[in-house]
Write a protein that holds these residues in place. Structure first.
Motif, PDB file in Angstrom:
ATOM      1  N   LEU A   1      86.711  14.026  49.487  1.00 13.36           N
ATOM      2  CA  LEU A   1      87.235  13.088  48.502  1.00 13.36           C
ATOM      3  C   LEU A   1      87.146  13.609  47.077  1.00 13.36           C
ATOM      4  CD1 LEU A   1      85.814   9.680  49.833  1.00 13.36           C
ATOM      5  CD2 LEU A   1      88.067  10.683  50.227  1.00 13.36           C
ATOM      6  N   ALA A   2      86.243  14.549  46.819  1.00 17.32           N
ATOM      7  CA  ALA A   2      86.041  15.013  45.443  1.00 17.32           C
ATOM      8  C   ALA A   2      85.812  16.518  45.432  1.00 17.32           C
ATOM      9  CB  ALA A   2      84.860  14.293  44.791  1.00 17.32           C
ATOM     10  N   PHE A   3      86.602  17.220  44.625  1.00 20.29           N
ATOM     11  CA  PHE A   3      86.465  18.659  44.378  1.00 20.29           C
ATOM     12  C   PHE A   3      86.614  19.493  45.651  1.00 20.29           C
ATOM     13  CE2 PHE A   3      83.562  16.462  41.375  1.00 20.29           C
ATOM     14  CZ  PHE A   3      84.268  16.695  40.212  1.00 20.29           C
ATOM     15  N   GLY A   4      87.175  18.913  46.704  1.00 16.22           N
ATOM     16  CA  GLY A   4      87.257  19.646  47.963  1.00 16.22           C
ATOM     17  C   GLY A   4      85.899  19.993  48.516  1.00 16.22           C
ATOM     18  N   PHE A   5      84.857  19.230  48.116  1.00 21.38           N
ATOM     19  CA  PHE A   5      83.477  19.585  48.456  1.00 21.38           C
ATOM     20  C   PHE A   5      82.682  18.371  48.945  1.00 21.38           C
ATOM     21  CE2 PHE A   5      79.030  20.582  47.251  1.00 21.38           C
ATOM     22  CZ  PHE A   5      78.887  21.795  47.914  1.00 21.38           C
ATOM     23  N   TYR A   6      82.893  17.206  48.353  1.00 22.01           N
ATOM     24  CA  TYR A   6      82.111  16.023  48.676  1.00 22.01           C
ATOM     25  C   TYR A   6      82.932  15.051  49.507  1.00 22.01           C
ATOM     26  CZ  TYR A   6      79.003  17.666  44.957  1.00 22.01           C
ATOM     27  OH  TYR A   6      78.172  18.423  44.177  1.00 22.01           O
ATOM     28  N   ASP A   7      82.297  14.520  50.572  1.00 23.22           N
ATOM     29  CA  ASP A   7      82.938  13.462  51.351  1.00 23.22           C
ATOM     30  C   ASP A   7      82.339  12.114  50.960  1.00 23.22           C
ATOM     31  OD1 ASP A   7      80.441  13.376  52.540  1.00 23.22           O
ATOM     32  OD2 ASP A   7      81.073  14.394  54.369  1.00 23.22           O
ATOM     33  N   SER A   8      82.717  11.062  51.667  1.00 28.67           N
ATOM     34  CA  SER A   8      82.268   9.719  51.293  1.00 28.67           C
ATOM     35  C   SER A   8      80.759   9.562  51.457  1.00 28.67           C
ATOM     36  CB  SER A   8      82.997   8.669  52.140  1.00 28.67           C
ATOM     37  OG  SER A   8      82.775   8.881  53.522  1.00 28.67           O
ATOM     38  N   HIS A   9      80.154  10.276  52.393  1.00 31.42           N
ATOM     39  CA  HIS A   9      78.702  10.178  52.548  1.00 31.42           C
ATOM     40  C   HIS A   9      77.981  10.833  51.369  1.00 31.42           C
ATOM     41  CE1 HIS A   9      75.189   9.245  54.992  1.00 31.42           C
ATOM     42  NE2 HIS A   9      74.678  10.409  54.643  1.00 31.42           N
ATOM     43  N   ASP A  10      78.548  11.886  50.821  1.00 27.99           N
ATOM     44  CA  ASP A  10      77.961  12.490  49.626  1.00 27.99           C
ATOM     45  C   ASP A  10      78.034  11.525  48.449  1.00 27.99           C
ATOM     46  OD1 ASP A  10      77.455  14.972  50.903  1.00 27.99           O
ATOM     47  OD2 ASP A  10      79.550  15.514  50.656  1.00 27.99           O
TER      48      ASP A  10
ATOM     49  N   ASP B   1      86.257  23.460  44.550  1.00 21.85           N
ATOM     50  CA  ASP B   1      86.020  23.777  43.143  1.00 21.85           C
ATOM     51  C   ASP B   1      84.508  23.757  42.914  1.00 21.85           C
ATOM     52  OD1 ASP B   1      86.124  24.218  40.474  1.00 21.85           O
ATOM     53  OD2 ASP B   1      87.269  22.426  39.960  1.00 21.85           O
ATOM     54  N   LEU B   2      83.839  24.835  43.327  1.00 21.00           N
ATOM     55  CA  LEU B   2      82.382  24.859  43.310  1.00 21.00           C
ATOM     56  C   LEU B   2      81.779  24.690  41.918  1.00 21.00           C
ATOM     57  CD1 LEU B   2      81.380  27.511  46.006  1.00 21.00           C
ATOM     58  CD2 LEU B   2      81.096  25.042  46.071  1.00 21.00           C
ATOM     59  N   PRO B   3      82.294  25.378  40.876  1.00 19.80           N
ATOM     60  CA  PRO B   3      81.677  25.163  39.550  1.00 19.80           C
ATOM     61  C   PRO B   3      81.666  23.700  39.141  1.00 19.80           C
ATOM     62  CG  PRO B   3      83.101  27.088  39.506  1.00 19.80           C
ATOM     63  CD  PRO B   3      83.336  26.419  40.817  1.00 19.80           C
ATOM     64  N   ALA B   4      82.785  23.015  39.319  1.00 26.74           N
ATOM     65  CA  ALA B   4      82.832  21.598  38.952  1.00 26.74           C
ATOM     66  C   ALA B   4      82.003  20.757  39.908  1.00 26.74           C
ATOM     67  CB  ALA B   4      84.275  21.113  38.937  1.00 26.74           C
ATOM     68  N   ALA B   5      82.046  21.095  41.213  1.00 20.89           N
ATOM     69  CA  ALA B   5      81.326  20.303  42.207  1.00 20.89           C
ATOM     70  C   ALA B   5      79.820  20.374  42.022  1.00 20.89           C
ATOM     71  CB  ALA B   5      81.707  20.770  43.613  1.00 20.89           C
ATOM     72  N   LEU B   6      79.312  21.515  41.547  1.00 22.78           N
ATOM     73  CA  LEU B   6      77.873  21.674  41.393  1.00 22.78           C
ATOM     74  C   LEU B   6      77.384  21.303  39.997  1.00 22.78           C
ATOM     75  CD1 LEU B   6      77.356  25.055  43.297  1.00 22.78           C
ATOM     76  CD2 LEU B   6      77.168  22.735  44.187  1.00 22.78           C
ATOM     77  N   VAL B   7      78.160  21.658  38.991  1.00 18.31           N
ATOM     78  CA  VAL B   7      77.706  21.460  37.613  1.00 18.31           C
ATOM     79  C   VAL B   7      77.936  20.036  37.141  1.00 18.31           C
ATOM     80  CG1 VAL B   7      78.037  22.186  35.220  1.00 18.31           C
ATOM     81  CG2 VAL B   7      78.039  23.892  37.050  1.00 18.31           C
ATOM     82  N   LEU B   8      79.093  19.459  37.494  1.00 19.34           N
ATOM     83  CA  LEU B   8      79.427  18.130  36.982  1.00 19.34           C
ATOM     84  C   LEU B   8      78.416  17.060  37.391  1.00 19.34           C
ATOM     85  CD1 LEU B   8      81.417  16.516  35.305  1.00 19.34           C
ATOM     86  CD2 LEU B   8      82.759  16.113  37.393  1.00 19.34           C
TER      87      LEU B   8
END
Length: 818
Positions: A774-783, A301-308
């Motif tokens: 872990l989040a938005f199909g984009f960020y892992d735990s290191h992010d 979910d790139l819009p949410a992953a980048l904007v949020l």
């Protein structure tokens, strides 16, 4: 010479069998096993008539010969209507000879539109006596991979295997991720997982000099991401092959690096080397590896992953400015009769029965509190200064001063330190920290990015994804960046670093009023702790630099460039520790070039440790040097760096303690330094444990610096409590920031300990730690560690900025050093 003749004869047989059709000695169909005998005078040719359905399905050919030798091998040639494939028995790989070989024939080569589809399998040898050969053929079903449908695939060192995946029609810009997951009984078997975009025959063999596509070594887990309409990676009309090739051995300690290094050149050299001797018959355990392969759509979910995240940071910035407005600009200022010596009395922690007597030059309070004991020493106020506005002696007393009473006095007021330059000109000197660090950052980052972009280009051109350590189960590509999520998540350091610089600027404006008051006051009537805002600006700048250098590291994370990710962590911690150390000892602030030399030595030690960490001699030298320096600096810190290396200093100390029987002037500080020495001794001995646990020297040394910083910070807070410094609204803010910093660090460390990669082991072992997003199909735990640690660093440095805010309106005769 005999080997050369055999090679020539085998090559002649290969040319003959590929250039003419032998008469079929057996006509059969798919799925029938054959027990055959082959000799020099009796070659065998099997003809398999394919029906219409079999023309479109792949056929698996298995050939076994237990008595074939490398001197007299059995040559197997498979002729399809549109291609030829051949191999020998025994099959030699990495010095081992396998008596059984399996190959998957490409279905695209079975139909040449001539109306007939016949598969020819020819067997021949130079052995005069008959050799027993077992031949099997079978159809592979299913062969095509479907989205989100797992398919089980088996392979062995002598029997690699592959499946087919077709893109949607037409291809889109979306990425697909091919996941390889070993079953329980084959999870420890090393293999190479790859995707190949060429036509058949596939490059399945490990020693093939041709390119193997995009590949990874794996033990339990592997994931490869591909874009559908990437014309550079997919010139194959909408499909690619997923190939699994098992390694003959698991390498040293199961590292899976025995034959899977580089881009394939080492494999070619290995094959050339083993041609000079007879290979060893492979008699090990069954190395058949079973892998479940799944193709999934990479659809974050790139819009949410980048904007949020940006929105959260911007909201935090707004809240920070509102908080500053409420607690600073809207705070009611008390009016005092004396314009130059206005004091914000600390009513919550002290109750004065007297009033300040401005006629007393030594800062004595009439009433219950008598500071006369703090001024008993003869302090030299007129001290020469260097270019940084601090003592040229770098805190070390001269021989003449060592004979003065009170030279080694520790529990003293700040007013007894002598004439401290806290003019606006002194602030400009410390701004050099910001500008010098900016130059260093620029010159450091340019070659760093050149290095990692070269690694990234090498990865893309060679297809060897073992070059970089990614969390392949969550890495999201963008343009030529393989893991854009790990880079974008560093944006918090940039935003909060800029916010910290702005907050420092606002606090600097407010501090100017105190500077103006102190400029007109007598030395003993000055208030507050001398600030050096240039260091705070430098800390904010280093936070921003950490974002860029972390981004550089995550372009291609590996052991060779891990230094990029931690260099400015050392700088941040060192600046913070330097600021705390000089808060109550502004007369000891070293010149900028000495501070730069200290940082240079830190980085040099880390570099040398990275090169020699594995050697016992380095460990011993490091432990001895580290403990000697720890004892020396503890001794110096206790006496406020008034000792140095002068023999006269130690003679004076011996005389004093002989008369007073070593009566401690500062028990709290002594106890803290003693605990620090014990902790550092344990950490120094932990270098062996770090090496045994595959912890690299950069992480180990970062732990040393961080632990010492935390010890001194805790001591500073404890000492403030012992001195009963004010607990007003101004001190409420540092307490709040401390609580928030601790909470953020707890959450951040939780995500940091959930390792998704491990550069201290081989790439195959590191992939066992890979985890899904872990989040938005984009960020892992290191992010998430990046996000939370950005907040943790901000609150930690805001705590540092406001640590002594409650002392702004307090006379320096009341501010104690510790």
């Amino acid at each position: 010479m005999e080997d050369i003749k055999v090679a020539v004869l085998v090559f002649t047989l290969l040319c003959c069998t590929s250039g003419m059709s032998l008469a079929c000695t057996n006509n059969t169909s798919v799925g029938i096993a054959h027990q055959l005998e082959v000799s020099l005078s009796s070659p065998v040719s099997i003809c398999i008539q394919l029906n219409n359905s079999e023309e479109l399905e792949p056929i698996r050919v298995s050939v076994t010969s237990e008595n074939a030798t490398s001197r007299h091998p059995v040559l197997v040639t498979v002729r399809q209507p549109m291609g030829i494939n051949s191999w020998t028995l025994p099959y030699v790989e990495s010095g081992f000879a396998f008596s059984s070989v399996e190959r998957t024939l490409c279905p695209l080569l079975n139909n040449d539109n001539s109306g007939s589809a016949i598969l020819y399998i020819d067997l021949s040898t130079t052995q005069t006596t008959p050799l027993s050969v077992v031949l099997n053929t079978a159809l592979i079903t299913p062969f095509k991979l479907q989205m989100n449908t797992p398919v089980s695939l088996e392979a062995s060192p002598s029997g690699p295997s592959y499946l087919l995946y077709e893109y949607e029609d037409p291809p889109t810009d979306k990425y697909v991720r091919i996941n390889f997951l070993s079953t329980d009984n084959s999870s420890d078997i090393c293999a190479i997982a790859s995707i190949q975009t060429s036509f058949c025959p596939m490059v399945e063999l490990l020693d093939n000099p041709n390119h193997r596509g995009t590949f990874q070594t794996m033990r339990s887990v592997a994931s490869i991401t591909a874009r559908e309409n990437d014309t550079n990676a997919a010139p194959h009309f909408g499909f690619f092959y997923v190939v699994l090739s098992v390694l003959p051995t698991d390498g040293v300690d199961g590292s899976c690096v025995s034959t899977a290094k580089g881009t394939g050149d080492e494999l070619i050299l290995l094959r050339s080397a083993i041609n000079n001797f007879d290979p060893t018959p492979y008699s090990g355990l069954d190395r058949t590896k079973t892998v479940n392969i799944t193709v999934e759509l990479v659809n974050p979910d790139l819009p949410a992953a980048l904007v949020l995240p940006i929105g959260i940071y911007m909201l935090f910035v707004v809240i920070a400015f509102v908080w500053i407005f409420i607690t600073t600009f809207r705070r009611e200022q008390k009016k005092h009769e004396e314009s130059c010596c206005s004091i914000l009395w600390c009513s919550l922690c002290r109750k004065y029965k007297g009033t300040y007597d401005t006629s007393v030059g030594n800062g004595k309070l009439s009433g219950d509190i008598d500071l006369q004991e703090h001024n008993s020493g003869n302090v030299k106020e007129d001290t020469a200064t260097d270019s940084n506005g601090v003592s040229e002696k770098n805190g070390h007393s001269t021989a003449q001063e060592m004979t003065q009473p009170g030279t080694f006095k520790i529990n003293i007021a700040m007013s007894e330190l002598g004439k401290i330059d806290d003019s606006p000109a002194r602030q400009k000197v410390y701004y050099h920290y910001f500008w010098y660090l900016l130059v260093v950052i620029v010159f450091y980052s340019i070659p760093a990015y050149q290095l990692v972009t070269t690694y990234q280009k090498l990865l893309l051109s060679s297809g060897n994804e073992d070059i970089c350590y990614y969390n392949t189960r969550c890495a999201t590509p963008w343009l030529s960046v393989s893991a854009f999520n790990n880079i974008f998540s560093n944006i918090g350091y940039i935003i909060l670093g800029l916010l910290y610089i702005v907050v420092t600027y606002l606090r600097r404006r407010r501090y100017r009023r105190l500077e103006e008051n102190n400029a007109t006051c007598d030395h003993h009537k000055k208030q507050g702790i001398p600030e050096t805002f240039g260091i705070y600006y430098a800390i904010g700048l280093v936070m921003i630099a950490q974002a860029f250098m972390s981004g550089a590291y995550h372009l291609c994370p590996s052991t060779t460039n891990y230094q990029l990710d931690v260099t400015f962590m050392y700088v941040m911690i060192s600046l913070a520790m330097f600021k705390i150390l000089t808060n109550r000892a502004p007369d000891l602030a070293p010149a900028l070039h000495r501070q730069a030399l200290y940082l240079m030595i830190l980085i040099l030690v880390v570099v040398l440790g990275g090169l020699w960490f594995e050697y016992l001699a380095f460990k011993i030298v490091f432990i001895i040097a580290y403990l000697v320096l720890a004892v020396y600096f503890s001794f110096e810190m206790y006496y406020r760096f008034k000792i140095g290396l002068k023999p006269s200093s130690y003679r004076e100390l011996h005389k004093i303690h002989k008369e007073k029987f070593f009566r401690l002037q500062h028990p709290c500080k002594f106890l803290t330094l003693l605990i620090s020495l014990l902790v550092n001794t344990v950490i120094a001995g932990g270098i062996f444990l770090a090496d045994a646990s595959n912890i690299d020297f950069a992480r180990y040394f970062l732990l040393i610096v961080l632990v010492n910083f935390l010890i001194y910070l805790l001591y500073y807070l404890f000492a403030k409590a012992i001195k009963k410094e004010c607990f007003t609204l101004r001190v409420f803010k540092p307490v709040l920031y401390c609580i928030l910093a601790v909470l953020m660090w707890i959450v951040a460390i939780y995500f940091f300990t959930r390792n998704v990669t491990d550069t201290s082991v081989s790439p195959a072992l590191s992939r066992d730690s890979n985890q899904e997003c872990l989040a938005f199909g984009f960020y892992d735990s290191h992010d998430l560690w990046h996000f939370m640690s950005a907040f943790a660093l901000y609150f930690s440095f805001i705590l540092l900025l406001t640590l002594d805010e409650g002392q702004e309106g307090v006379y320096r005769t009341e501010i104690m050093t510790f």
